[in-house]
Design a protein around this motif. Sequence first.
Motif, PDB file in Angstrom:
ATOM      1  N   ASP A 195     -27.840 -25.082  -6.982  1.00 45.55           N
ATOM      2  CA  ASP A 195     -27.987 -25.340  -5.225  1.00 45.55           C
ATOM      3  C   ASP A 195     -26.997 -25.199  -4.410  1.00 45.55           C
ATOM      4  OD1 ASP A 195     -30.775 -24.337  -5.426  1.00 45.55           O
ATOM      5  OD2 ASP A 195     -31.201 -26.250  -4.265  1.00 45.55           O
ATOM      6  N   LEU A 196     -26.351 -26.802  -4.957  1.00 42.75           N
ATOM      7  CA  LEU A 196     -24.834 -26.361  -4.082  1.00 42.75           C
ATOM      8  C   LEU A 196     -23.762 -25.760  -4.465  1.00 42.75           C
ATOM      9  CD1 LEU A 196     -22.928 -27.737  -2.492  1.00 42.75           C
ATOM     10  CD2 LEU A 196     -22.405 -29.444  -3.973  1.00 42.75           C
ATOM     11  N   LEU A 197     -23.485 -25.034  -5.858  1.00 44.48           N
ATOM     12  CA  LEU A 197     -22.274 -24.227  -6.886  1.00 44.48           C
ATOM     13  C   LEU A 197     -22.556 -23.318  -6.980  1.00 44.48           C
ATOM     14  CD1 LEU A 197     -20.074 -23.961  -8.613  1.00 44.48           C
ATOM     15  CD2 LEU A 197     -22.037 -23.797 -10.127  1.00 44.48           C
ATOM     16  N   GLN A 198     -23.873 -22.867  -6.077  1.00 47.15           N
ATOM     17  CA  GLN A 198     -24.152 -21.215  -5.607  1.00 47.15           C
ATOM     18  C   GLN A 198     -23.740 -20.913  -4.461  1.00 47.15           C
ATOM     19  OE1 GLN A 198     -28.405 -20.221  -6.216  1.00 47.15           O
ATOM     20  NE2 GLN A 198     -28.439 -18.150  -6.318  1.00 47.15           N
ATOM     21  N   THR A 199     -24.674 -21.798  -3.844  1.00 48.28           N
ATOM     22  CA  THR A 199     -24.113 -21.819  -1.313  1.00 48.28           C
ATOM     23  C   THR A 199     -22.515 -21.762  -1.931  1.00 48.28           C
ATOM     24  OG1 THR A 199     -25.627 -22.523  -1.358  1.00 48.28           O
ATOM     25  CG2 THR A 199     -23.997 -22.463   0.313  1.00 48.28           C
ATOM     26  N   ALA A 200     -21.547 -22.506  -3.082  1.00 51.70           N
ATOM     27  CA  ALA A 200     -20.241 -22.165  -2.646  1.00 51.70           C
ATOM     28  C   ALA A 200     -19.628 -20.881  -3.337  1.00 51.70           C
ATOM     29  CB  ALA A 200     -19.310 -23.313  -3.518  1.00 51.70           C
ATOM     30  N   GLU A 229     -15.845  -8.030 -11.232  1.00 58.00           N
ATOM     31  CA  GLU A 229     -15.566  -8.374 -12.422  1.00 58.00           C
ATOM     32  C   GLU A 229     -14.853  -9.197 -12.274  1.00 58.00           C
ATOM     33  OE1 GLU A 229     -16.601  -6.569 -15.386  1.00 58.00           O
ATOM     34  OE2 GLU A 229     -18.336  -5.803 -14.121  1.00 58.00           O
ATOM     35  N   GLU A 230     -13.532  -9.384 -11.381  1.00 56.75           N
ATOM     36  CA  GLU A 230     -12.575 -10.233 -11.480  1.00 56.75           C
ATOM     37  C   GLU A 230     -13.397 -11.702 -11.387  1.00 56.75           C
ATOM     38  OE1 GLU A 230      -8.183 -11.626  -9.746  1.00 56.75           O
ATOM     39  OE2 GLU A 230      -9.566 -10.358  -8.777  1.00 56.75           O
ATOM     40  N   PHE A 231     -14.363 -11.776 -10.572  1.00 61.69           N
ATOM     41  CA  PHE A 231     -15.772 -12.808 -10.065  1.00 61.69           C
ATOM     42  C   PHE A 231     -16.131 -13.871 -10.744  1.00 61.69           C
ATOM     43  CE2 PHE A 231     -18.805 -14.617  -7.920  1.00 61.69           C
ATOM     44  CZ  PHE A 231     -18.719 -16.427  -7.112  1.00 61.69           C
ATOM     45  N   HIS A 232     -16.773 -12.079 -11.558  1.00 63.05           N
ATOM     46  CA  HIS A 232     -17.824 -12.353 -12.543  1.00 63.05           C
ATOM     47  C   HIS A 232     -17.189 -12.804 -14.214  1.00 63.05           C
ATOM     48  CE1 HIS A 232     -21.561 -11.822 -14.998  1.00 63.05           C
ATOM     49  NE2 HIS A 232     -20.411 -11.233 -15.892  1.00 63.05           N
ATOM     50  N   THR A 233     -15.947 -12.751 -14.196  1.00 60.83           N
ATOM     51  CA  THR A 233     -15.279 -13.838 -14.991  1.00 60.83           C
ATOM     52  C   THR A 233     -14.727 -14.707 -14.628  1.00 60.83           C
ATOM     53  OG1 THR A 233     -14.366 -10.814 -15.513  1.00 60.83           O
ATOM     54  CG2 THR A 233     -12.945 -12.694 -16.208  1.00 60.83           C
ATOM     55  N   TYR A 234     -14.746 -15.440 -13.923  1.00 64.88           N
ATOM     56  CA  TYR A 234     -13.913 -16.561 -12.727  1.00 64.88           C
ATOM     57  C   TYR A 234     -15.386 -17.416 -12.923  1.00 64.88           C
ATOM     58  CZ  TYR A 234     -12.790 -20.087 -10.087  1.00 64.88           C
ATOM     59  OH  TYR A 234     -13.296 -21.754  -9.425  1.00 64.88           O
ATOM     60  N   THR A 261     -21.653 -18.195  -3.826  1.00 62.35           N
ATOM     61  CA  THR A 261     -21.145 -17.121  -2.799  1.00 62.35           C
ATOM     62  C   THR A 261     -20.502 -17.056  -1.672  1.00 62.35           C
ATOM     63  OG1 THR A 261     -23.743 -17.321  -2.236  1.00 62.35           O
ATOM     64  CG2 THR A 261     -23.116 -16.162  -0.885  1.00 62.35           C
ATOM     65  N   ARG A 262     -20.245 -17.948  -1.134  1.00 57.03           N
ATOM     66  CA  ARG A 262     -18.882 -17.855   0.333  1.00 57.03           C
ATOM     67  C   ARG A 262     -17.433 -17.664  -0.715  1.00 57.03           C
ATOM     68  NH1 ARG A 262     -20.268 -23.491   3.891  1.00 57.03           N
ATOM     69  NH2 ARG A 262     -22.241 -23.232   4.447  1.00 57.03           N
ATOM     70  N   THR A 263     -17.642 -18.442  -1.614  1.00 53.42           N
ATOM     71  CA  THR A 263     -16.279 -17.275  -2.213  1.00 53.42           C
ATOM     72  C   THR A 263     -16.043 -16.330  -3.040  1.00 53.42           C
ATOM     73  OG1 THR A 263     -15.818 -20.176  -3.158  1.00 53.42           O
ATOM     74  CG2 THR A 263     -14.092 -18.024  -4.113  1.00 53.42           C
ATOM     75  N   TYR A 264     -17.405 -15.801  -3.154  1.00 54.51           N
ATOM     76  CA  TYR A 264     -17.644 -14.579  -2.980  1.00 54.51           C
ATOM     77  C   TYR A 264     -17.290 -13.561  -2.008  1.00 54.51           C
ATOM     78  CZ  TYR A 264     -18.854  -9.940  -4.771  1.00 54.51           C
ATOM     79  OH  TYR A 264     -19.556  -8.399  -5.268  1.00 54.51           O
TER      80      TYR A 264
END
Length: 179
Positions: A48-53, A19-24, A55-58
Motif C-alpha cells: 500500500d505504501l509503495l503504491q501510494t508513493a 511509458e517512461e514511468f512504466h519502465t521505471y 501514485t504521487r510520483t506519477y
Amino acid sequence: MLARDASLAGLVILSVNHEEFHTYVQSRGAALLRVANQLTGNPSDAEDLLQTALTRTYLAWDRIRDRSSLDGYVRRAMVNINISWWRRRRLEEYPSESLPDVPAQQDTRHRYDELEQALDRLPTRQRTAIVLRYYEDMTEPEIARTLGISVGTVKSTVSRGMAKLRGDLVVPDPRERVN
C-alpha cells in the motif's frame, strides 16, 4: 485547429511520460518494495505504501527534472506517507487500564532484527554479496563487476553466506508452541 494540435501534443507527451514511468516502475519496483517493507515491517502495508508513493510520483512526473534521483524521490515520499499514516494510527490507539492475560504471539516470519544481527556476523565479502544479491536484486555478473571478482566466486560466496545464515537462523516449529 491550433487548439487541436496542442491537445494532440499533450497526448503524445502523456504517452511518453507514461511509458517512461512504466519502465521505471518495472526496473526499480522490487527494490522499492523492499524499502517499503523495511519501513512498515508488514508486506501488505508495504504494498500500500509503495503504491501510494508511486501514485504521487506519477502525478509529479513532469516536475521531476533529475531522473537520476527518482529513487530518492520515491523513498522520501514513502517515508513521509508512512509518518502520516503512523500519526493517524496513533490517534486511534488508546491505553487500557490492564494488560492482557495472554501475550500476543509474534509472527515468526518477521524476525528482521535477528536477520540483521546474523548478517552482521558474516564476513564482509559474504555480507556484501548477499546484500547486493537479495536486497539490491543484482545479478551474479553485476555483483562480480561491482566487487571485482569472478562470477564463480560470487556464486560460492553467496552460497557459503546463505549456509551460515541458515545455520544461524533456526525457525521454530509452530507445532511446538505452548498454548
